[in-house]
Design a protein around this motif. Structure first.
Motif, PDB file in Angstrom:
ATOM      1  N   SER A 135       5.871   2.800   0.400  1.00  0.00           N
ATOM      2  CA  SER A 135       6.754   1.667   0.669  1.00  0.00           C
ATOM      3  C   SER A 135       8.123   2.146   1.159  1.00  0.00           C
ATOM      4  O   SER A 135       8.685   1.578   2.111  1.00  0.00           O
ATOM      5  CB  SER A 135       6.919   0.830  -0.598  1.00  0.00           C
ATOM      6  N   LEU A 162      -0.633 -10.133  -4.461  1.00  0.00           N
ATOM      7  CA  LEU A 162       0.394  -9.441  -3.688  1.00  0.00           C
ATOM      8  C   LEU A 162       1.272  -8.558  -4.562  1.00  0.00           C
ATOM      9  O   LEU A 162       1.796  -7.558  -4.106  1.00  0.00           O
ATOM     10  CB  LEU A 162       1.256 -10.453  -2.929  1.00  0.00           C
ATOM     11  N   GLU A 163       1.443  -8.934  -5.802  1.00  0.00           N
ATOM     12  CA  GLU A 163       2.255  -8.156  -6.733  1.00  0.00           C
ATOM     13  C   GLU A 163       1.343  -7.322  -7.627  1.00  0.00           C
ATOM     14  O   GLU A 163       0.269  -7.759  -8.014  1.00  0.00           O
ATOM     15  CB  GLU A 163       3.117  -9.079  -7.605  1.00  0.00           C
ATOM     16  N   GLU A 192      -9.919 -11.650  -2.839  1.00  0.00           N
ATOM     17  CA  GLU A 192      -8.503 -11.978  -2.667  1.00  0.00           C
ATOM     18  C   GLU A 192      -7.726 -11.206  -3.718  1.00  0.00           C
ATOM     19  O   GLU A 192      -7.903 -11.406  -4.921  1.00  0.00           O
ATOM     20  CB  GLU A 192      -8.279 -13.477  -2.854  1.00  0.00           C
TER      21      GLU A 192
END
Length: 62
Positions: free
Chosen positions: A53, A25-26, A22
């Protein structure tokens, strides 16, 4: 013959191993804790992610 240690890569990226990796996200972009021999690689990686991005946002009109 080429061997990649994905466990080391994911752990270095702040991942937590459960039944799977896992990843956060940042991204922590502070390079103070990164060994000096890897800082250039990290800067290039972050620049690539920023460019990617930007292209995604433009293409999806976000």
């Amino acid at each position: 013959h080429y061997v990649v240690d994905y466990d080391a890569i994911f752990a270095e990226s702040g991942g937590q191993l459960k039944d799977y990796w896992e990843l956060p996200l940042e991204i922590d972009r502070n390079l103070d804790g990164v060994p000096s021999k890897k800082r250039s690689m990290y800067r290039k990686r972050y620049a690539m992610l920023d460019d990617l991005s930007k292209v995604i946002e433009e293409k999806l009109e976000l």
